[in-house]
Design an enzyme around this catalytic site. Structure first.
Site, mmCIF file in Angstrom:
data_model
loop_
_atom_site.group_PDB
_atom_site.id
_atom_site.type_symbol
_atom_site.label_atom_id
_atom_site.label_comp_id
_atom_site.label_asym_id
_atom_site.label_seq_id
_atom_site.Cartn_x
_atom_site.Cartn_y
_atom_site.Cartn_z
ATOM 1 N N GLY A 1 52.254 37.829 38.667
ATOM 2 C CA GLY A 1 51.010 38.514 38.490
ATOM 3 C C GLY A 1 51.132 39.804 39.608
ATOM 4 O O GLY A 1 51.629 40.861 39.187
ATOM 5 N N SER B 1 52.861 33.302 42.843
ATOM 6 C CA SER B 1 53.352 33.835 43.793
ATOM 7 C C SER B 1 54.665 34.384 44.352
ATOM 8 O O SER B 1 55.131 34.325 45.286
ATOM 9 C CB SER B 1 52.735 32.965 45.416
ATOM 10 O OG SER B 1 51.425 33.158 45.605
ATOM 11 N N HIS C 1 46.734 30.647 29.963
ATOM 12 C CA HIS C 1 46.804 31.016 31.579
ATOM 13 C C HIS C 1 45.537 30.122 32.232
ATOM 14 O O HIS C 1 44.504 30.147 31.922
ATOM 15 C CB HIS C 1 46.677 32.547 31.721
ATOM 16 C CG HIS C 1 46.931 32.974 33.014
ATOM 17 N ND1 HIS C 1 45.889 32.719 34.109
ATOM 18 C CD2 HIS C 1 48.156 33.159 33.691
ATOM 19 C CE1 HIS C 1 46.633 33.221 35.199
ATOM 20 N NE2 HIS C 1 47.946 33.448 35.159
ATOM 21 N N GLU D 1 43.737 30.794 34.452
ATOM 22 C CA GLU D 1 42.431 31.681 34.787
ATOM 23 C C GLU D 1 41.467 31.676 33.485
ATOM 24 O O GLU D 1 40.304 31.534 33.666
ATOM 25 C CB GLU D 1 42.813 33.151 35.209
ATOM 26 C CG GLU D 1 43.156 33.177 36.660
ATOM 27 C CD GLU D 1 44.052 34.138 36.956
ATOM 28 O OE1 GLU D 1 44.127 35.440 36.086
ATOM 29 O OE2 GLU D 1 44.719 34.207 38.193
ATOM 30 N N GLU E 1 53.064 27.092 35.997
ATOM 31 C CA GLU E 1 52.333 27.765 37.130
ATOM 32 C C GLU E 1 51.584 26.653 37.639
ATOM 33 O O GLU E 1 50.299 26.635 37.415
ATOM 34 C CB GLU E 1 51.567 28.994 36.711
ATOM 35 C CG GLU E 1 52.535 29.902 35.876
ATOM 36 C CD GLU E 1 51.676 31.504 35.755
ATOM 37 O OE1 GLU E 1 52.186 32.286 36.371
ATOM 38 O OE2 GLU E 1 50.602 31.512 35.128
ATOM 39 N N TRP F 1 49.560 41.610 34.184
ATOM 40 C CA TRP F 1 48.994 42.373 35.275
ATOM 41 C C TRP F 1 47.269 42.106 35.272
ATOM 42 O O TRP F 1 46.595 42.509 36.055
ATOM 43 C CB TRP F 1 48.855 43.973 34.125
ATOM 44 C CG TRP F 1 50.289 44.643 34.456
ATOM 45 C CD1 TRP F 1 51.353 44.162 34.681
ATOM 46 C CD2 TRP F 1 50.542 45.838 33.567
ATOM 47 N NE1 TRP F 1 52.391 44.927 34.491
ATOM 48 C CE2 TRP F 1 51.922 46.146 33.622
ATOM 49 C CE3 TRP F 1 49.794 46.681 32.970
ATOM 50 C CZ2 TRP F 1 52.681 47.022 33.536
ATOM 51 C CZ3 TRP F 1 50.581 48.100 32.618
ATOM 52 C CH2 TRP F 1 52.010 48.248 32.736
ATOM 53 N N LYS F 2 46.885 41.103 34.359
ATOM 54 C CA LYS F 2 45.589 40.746 34.527
ATOM 55 C C LYS F 2 44.372 41.679 34.357
ATOM 56 O O LYS F 2 44.958 42.572 33.597
ATOM 57 C CB LYS F 2 45.483 39.929 36.162
ATOM 58 C CG LYS F 2 46.526 38.700 36.256
ATOM 59 C CD LYS F 2 46.185 37.932 37.494
ATOM 60 C CE LYS F 2 47.348 36.834 37.544
ATOM 61 N NZ LYS F 2 47.142 35.780 38.430
HETATM 62 P P1 PGA Z 1 50.835 35.695 40.969
HETATM 63 O O1 PGA Z 1 50.103 35.311 39.450
HETATM 64 O O2 PGA Z 1 52.083 36.147 40.861
HETATM 65 O O3 PGA Z 1 49.948 36.910 41.503
HETATM 66 O O4 PGA Z 1 50.642 34.404 41.782
HETATM 67 C C1 PGA Z 1 50.927 34.626 38.487
HETATM 68 C C2 PGA Z 1 50.075 34.628 37.478
HETATM 69 O O5 PGA Z 1 49.071 34.146 37.218
HETATM 70 O O6 PGA Z 1 50.578 34.526 36.181
#
Ligand code: PGA
Length: 253
Positions: free
Chosen positions: A232, A211, A96, A98, A168, A11-12
C-alpha cells in the site's frame, strides 16, 4: 506456477486521475527492464483508465481494487468486470480487509466478485488476513480457512491458475508493524494446506502484505513461502516503489 515475483501496488483512495497519470509517467520513465519481477498497480477506479493509457505498451499491468459480480445493472457505485477489461485492466483485488471492515464485504461476496472477474478474463488477487484479536486468541488459521472456503470452492483447475492469494494480517496494514518471519512462514504454509485440501492443482501463489517497505522487504521475499508482495503506502512513493522493485529483481525467484 509463476516464474517471477509479483509486486502489486494498492494505491487505495490516493492519486486522483491527474496525479495518477503523472505518477505513472514518472514510473514508466524510471523503471529498468525487469526479468525476475512482474509489477502491477491498482489505482483508484476513477484513475485506472488514465493509468492504463499511460502504461500501455509497457510490461507494467494495471488493475482495480475491487470489482462487482454482475456485468451491468442497477448497482450504484460499483464497477463491472467488463468495464475493467474495456480500459485494458488485467487484474483486480478482491476481499481487501478495508472492504471487509468498512464496507461490510463478506467471504461470500468476495467469492462472487472473484468468480465474475475470472469469468471476464481478469486475474484476481484475493486478500485474506486476521484481525489482531483473532491472532492473539489463536484463531488465525480458522479465520483464514473461513475466508478461503467460498473462494476456493468456486475454482476449477483452470481458473485456479488465475488466482493469487495475498496474506495481509489486518493489524500489519498501514501500521508499520510487520508479521514475524516465523508467523509469515507458518501462515503461508497453512494457506498452502488449505489450497491443497480443495484439490486444486499445483501450489498457490501467495503474496505477503502489510507495512512492506524497502527495509523489511528483502528478508520477507527471500522466504520460499513468499512469492511477492501487495504493497500500500510504499507503492505510491516513487523512490520507495522503485527500491522495492529493485529488491525483488535482486532477490530473484
Ligand atoms: P500497507 O498496505 O503496505 O500500507 O500496509 C497494504 C495493503 O493494504 O494492501
Amino acid at each position: 506456477m509463476r516464474t517471477k515475483h509479483l509486486l502489486a501496488g494498492n494505491w487505495k483512495m490516493n492519486l486522483g486521475p491527474t496525479h495518477a497519470r503523472s505518477y505513472a509517467a514518472q514510473l514508466k520513465e524510471a523503471i529498468q527492464p525487469l526479468s525476475k519481477t512482474d509489477v502491477w498497480v491498482a489505482p483508484a477506479t476513477i484513475s485506472a483508465a488514465v493509468v492504463a493509457e499511460e502504461l500501455k505498451g509497457t510490461a507494467l499491468q494495471v488493475g482495480a481494487q475491487n470489482v462487482h459480480w454482475a456485468d451491468s445493472g442497477a448497482f450504484t457505485g460499483e464497477t463491472s468486470p467488463l468495464f475493467l477489461k474495456d480500459i485494458g485492466a488485467t487484474f483486480t483485488l478482491t476481499g481487501h480487509s478495508e472492504r471487509r471492515q468498512f464496507f461490510g464485504e463478506t467471504s461470500e461476496t468476495t467469492a462472487q466478485r472473484t468468480q465474475a472477474a475470472l469469468k471476464a478474463g481478469l486475474e484476481v488477487i484475493v486478500c485474506i488476513g486476521e484481525m489482531e484479536s483473532e491472532r492473539t486468541s489463536g484463531l488465525t488459521k480458522r479465520v483464514l480457512e473461513e475466508q478461503l472456503q467460498p473462494v476456493l470452492a468456486g475454482l476449477s483447475a483452470d481458473t485456479a491458475t488465475k488466482v493469487i492469494l495475498a496474506y495481509e494480517p489486518v493489524w500489519a496494514i498501514g501500521t508499520g508493524k510487520v508479521a514475524s518471519i516465523t508467523d509469515i512462514q507458518e501462515t503461508h504454509q497453512h494457506i498452502q494446506k488449505v489450497w491443497a485440501s480443495h484439490n486444486l492443482p499445483g501450489t498457490a501463489v501467495i503474496l505477503y502484505g502489510g507495512s512492506i517497505n524497502p527495509t523489511n522487504f528483502a528478508e520477507i521475499l527471500a522466504l520460499e513461502e513468499v512469492h511477492g508482495a501487495l504493497v500500500g503506502g510504499a507503492s505510491i512513493k516513487l523512490d520507495q516503489w522503485l527500491e522495492l522493485i529493485a529488491i525483488a529483481e535482486r532477490t530473484g525467484v
